[in-house]
Design a protein around this motif. Structure first.
Motif, PDB file in Angstrom:
ATOM      1  N   GLU A 240       7.604  -0.779  16.293  1.00  0.00           N
ATOM      2  CA  GLU A 240       7.391  -2.175  15.916  1.00  0.00           C
ATOM      3  C   GLU A 240       6.908  -2.222  14.476  1.00  0.00           C
ATOM      4  OE1 GLU A 240       4.517  -6.008  17.075  1.00  0.00           O
ATOM      5  OE2 GLU A 240       4.347  -4.112  18.169  1.00  0.00           O
ATOM      6  N   PHE A 241       7.578  -3.040  13.667  1.00  0.00           N
ATOM      7  CA  PHE A 241       7.197  -3.178  12.260  1.00  0.00           C
ATOM      8  C   PHE A 241       6.190  -4.306  12.104  1.00  0.00           C
ATOM      9  CE2 PHE A 241       8.031  -5.100   7.999  1.00  0.00           C
ATOM     10  CZ  PHE A 241       7.519  -4.054   7.252  1.00  0.00           C
ATOM     11  N   CYS A 242       5.105  -4.039  11.394  1.00  0.00           N
ATOM     12  CA  CYS A 242       4.063  -5.034  11.137  1.00  0.00           C
ATOM     13  C   CYS A 242       3.980  -5.232   9.624  1.00  0.00           C
ATOM     14  CB  CYS A 242       2.719  -4.575  11.686  1.00  0.00           C
ATOM     15  SG  CYS A 242       2.742  -4.117  13.437  1.00  0.00           S
ATOM     16  N   LYS A 243       4.420  -6.389   9.141  1.00  0.00           N
ATOM     17  CA  LYS A 243       4.504  -6.619   7.696  1.00  0.00           C
ATOM     18  C   LYS A 243       3.133  -6.789   7.058  1.00  0.00           C
ATOM     19  CE  LYS A 243       6.568  -9.615   4.191  1.00  0.00           C
ATOM     20  NZ  LYS A 243       6.903  -8.460   3.357  1.00  0.00           N
ATOM     21  N   ASP A 244       2.289  -7.610   7.623  1.00  0.00           N
ATOM     22  CA  ASP A 244       0.952  -7.848   7.079  1.00  0.00           C
ATOM     23  C   ASP A 244      -0.077  -7.483   8.141  1.00  0.00           C
ATOM     24  OD1 ASP A 244       1.669  -8.986   4.497  1.00  0.00           O
ATOM     25  OD2 ASP A 244       2.443 -10.681   5.644  1.00  0.00           O
ATOM     26  N   VAL A 245      -0.596  -6.279   8.051  1.00  0.00           N
ATOM     27  CA  VAL A 245      -1.536  -5.802   9.063  1.00  0.00           C
ATOM     28  C   VAL A 245      -2.845  -5.403   8.394  1.00  0.00           C
ATOM     29  CG1 VAL A 245      -0.636  -3.439   8.930  1.00  0.00           C
ATOM     30  CG2 VAL A 245      -1.863  -4.167  10.961  1.00  0.00           C
ATOM     31  N   ASP A 246      -3.939  -5.751   9.049  1.00  0.00           N
ATOM     32  CA  ASP A 246      -5.266  -5.340   8.586  1.00  0.00           C
ATOM     33  C   ASP A 246      -5.665  -4.059   9.314  1.00  0.00           C
ATOM     34  OD1 ASP A 246      -6.107  -7.418   6.727  1.00  0.00           O
ATOM     35  OD2 ASP A 246      -6.003  -8.764   8.442  1.00  0.00           O
ATOM     36  N   LEU A 247      -5.805  -2.991   8.575  1.00  0.00           N
ATOM     37  CA  LEU A 247      -6.206  -1.714   9.155  1.00  0.00           C
ATOM     38  C   LEU A 247      -7.640  -1.394   8.747  1.00  0.00           C
ATOM     39  CD1 LEU A 247      -3.068   0.537   8.526  1.00  0.00           C
ATOM     40  CD2 LEU A 247      -3.732  -0.598  10.638  1.00  0.00           C
TER      41      LEU A 247
ATOM     42  N   ILE B 198      -7.802  -1.865   4.646  1.00  0.00           N
ATOM     43  CA  ILE B 198      -6.632  -2.065   3.813  1.00  0.00           C
ATOM     44  C   ILE B 198      -5.710  -3.060   4.493  1.00  0.00           C
ATOM     45  CG2 ILE B 198      -5.380  -0.115   4.833  1.00  0.00           C
ATOM     46  CD1 ILE B 198      -4.068   0.338   2.125  1.00  0.00           C
ATOM     47  N   LYS B 199      -5.082  -3.900   3.704  1.00  0.00           N
ATOM     48  CA  LYS B 199      -4.074  -4.837   4.195  1.00  0.00           C
ATOM     49  C   LYS B 199      -2.727  -4.332   3.685  1.00  0.00           C
ATOM     50  CE  LYS B 199      -3.080  -9.804   4.550  1.00  0.00           C
ATOM     51  NZ  LYS B 199      -3.464  -9.927   5.976  1.00  0.00           N
ATOM     52  N   THR B 200      -1.839  -3.965   4.595  1.00  0.00           N
ATOM     53  CA  THR B 200      -0.602  -3.308   4.192  1.00  0.00           C
ATOM     54  C   THR B 200       0.464  -3.510   5.253  1.00  0.00           C
ATOM     55  OG1 THR B 200       0.316  -1.188   3.439  1.00  0.00           O
ATOM     56  CG2 THR B 200      -1.293  -1.109   5.234  1.00  0.00           C
ATOM     57  N   GLU B 201       1.551  -2.749   5.174  1.00  0.00           N
ATOM     58  CA  GLU B 201       2.590  -2.784   6.196  1.00  0.00           C
ATOM     59  C   GLU B 201       2.545  -1.480   6.989  1.00  0.00           C
ATOM     60  OE1 GLU B 201       6.083  -3.547   3.914  1.00  0.00           O
ATOM     61  OE2 GLU B 201       6.345  -1.465   3.297  1.00  0.00           O
ATOM     62  N   ALA B 202       2.955  -1.576   8.253  1.00  0.00           N
ATOM     63  CA  ALA B 202       2.834  -0.412   9.131  1.00  0.00           C
ATOM     64  C   ALA B 202       3.909  -0.446  10.207  1.00  0.00           C
ATOM     65  CB  ALA B 202       1.447  -0.371   9.777  1.00  0.00           C
ATOM     66  N   ILE B 203       4.131   0.704  10.811  1.00  0.00           N
ATOM     67  CA  ILE B 203       5.009   0.827  11.968  1.00  0.00           C
ATOM     68  C   ILE B 203       4.184   1.390  13.116  1.00  0.00           C
ATOM     69  CG2 ILE B 203       6.996   2.006  12.972  1.00  0.00           C
ATOM     70  CD1 ILE B 203       8.313   2.029  10.267  1.00  0.00           C
ATOM     71  N   LYS B 204       4.146   0.664  14.232  1.00  0.00           N
ATOM     72  CA  LYS B 204       3.506   1.171  15.449  1.00  0.00           C
ATOM     73  C   LYS B 204       4.560   1.902  16.270  1.00  0.00           C
ATOM     74  CE  LYS B 204       0.840  -1.380  17.963  1.00  0.00           C
ATOM     75  NZ  LYS B 204       0.373  -2.544  18.759  1.00  0.00           N
ATOM     76  N   ILE B 205       4.282   3.145  16.593  1.00  0.00           N
ATOM     77  CA  ILE B 205       5.217   3.972  17.354  1.00  0.00           C
ATOM     78  C   ILE B 205       4.626   4.205  18.740  1.00  0.00           C
ATOM     79  CG2 ILE B 205       6.501   6.146  17.406  1.00  0.00           C
ATOM     80  CD1 ILE B 205       5.930   6.363  14.366  1.00  0.00           C
TER      81      ILE B 205
ATOM     82  N   GLY C  52      -0.547  -3.811   0.406  1.00  0.00           N
ATOM     83  CA  GLY C  52       0.639  -4.652   0.404  1.00  0.00           C
ATOM     84  C   GLY C  52       1.897  -3.926   0.798  1.00  0.00           C
ATOM     85  N   GLY C  53       1.913  -2.598   0.674  1.00  0.00           N
ATOM     86  CA  GLY C  53       3.080  -1.813   1.043  1.00  0.00           C
ATOM     87  C   GLY C  53       4.075  -1.671  -0.097  1.00  0.00           C
ATOM     88  N   THR C  54       4.954  -0.678   0.012  1.00  0.00           N
ATOM     89  CA  THR C  54       5.944  -0.392  -1.030  1.00  0.00           C
ATOM     90  C   THR C  54       7.366  -0.693  -0.581  1.00  0.00           C
ATOM     91  OG1 THR C  54       6.080   1.902  -0.257  1.00  0.00           O
ATOM     92  CG2 THR C  54       4.528   1.429  -2.035  1.00  0.00           C
TER      93      THR C  54
END
Length: 219
Positions: free
Chosen positions: A4-11, A92-99, A161-163
């Motif tokens: 699942e792709f999370c565009k704006d996630v707070d980690l 950090i606020k960025t983008e992430a993938i939950k596997i 913010g992610g790349t």
């Protein structure tokens, strides 16, 4: 298995201190045992006590300029006035993938580490390099449907913010290719002909040097 792709996630990453230094513990998120004291530091100079629960002379728990440099740990008096317990946080606020991993509770931690090592290898081959700004962390989340914990790997971009790396990788074809090149690199690694069950060309890397007992090329 799923992603699942999370565009704006707070980690938020929490450092509870070294596990071998725990004096007493408490449970977090169902089963993870963490220190109930975290780091113990001097309020004045910020020097940390090396090992929780051990006795130290004053010179080992303070910097020379500290106004409490004569107070040892544990302090005989007014300990709360000199030392403070704390956890360390990083946000950090960025983008992430939950596997979501197909891992049962039995031997779950070792299996998760295998998945992590395999995906890290796949990333090196997929990108033809090691993308240092992409990290992998383990994560558990309670599932109300089956009343148990689901195991995840969270792949996230350390640049705020992610790349854009992960937004491309989350596509089915791209992620399938990552898994495929990882499997090929592991299954065809020459270390199997040398009597080894893993090497730096397949599942071993500097980051997993402390969990080698959980890693197996054959598995």
């Amino acid at each position: 298995f799923g992603i699942e792709f999370c565009k704006d996630v707070d980690l938020t990453e929490v450092n509870y201190g070294l596990q071998e230094h725990y004096s007493t513990t408490q449970k977090v998120n169902g089963s993870a045992h963490i220190s109930d004291r975290g780091f113990i530091v001097c309020k004045d100079c910020g020097h940390a006590v090396p090992v929780v629960g051990s006795g130290y002379d004053a010179e080992n728990v303070h910097y020379k300029f500290c106004k409490h440099k004569d107070v040892a740990y544990p302090a005989r008096r007014h300990e709360d006035d000199v030392f403070q317990t704390m956890y360390l946080y990083r946000h950090i606020k960025t983008e992430a993938i939950k596997i979501l991993l197909p891992v049962m509770l039995f031997d779950a931690e070792a299996t998760i580490q295998l998945f992590k090592a395999g995906i890290e290898l796949g990333m090196r081959h997929y990108y033809k390099s090691s993308p240092e700004h992409i990290r992998l962390e383990t994560y558990r989340e309670y599932n109300d449907g089956n009343q148990s914990f689901d195991n995840y790997l969270v792949m996230y971009d350390t640049i705020p913010g992610g790349t854009g790396y992960l937004s491309k990788l989350v596509k089915t074809e791209a992620f399938t290719e990552l898994l495929t090149v990882a499997y090929k690199a592991i299954s065809e690694c020459k270390c199997k002909f040398e009597g080894k069950d893993g090497c730096y060309h397949c599942i071993l890397n500097y980051g997993n040097q402390f969990i080698r007992e959980d890693l197996s090329r054959a598995r």
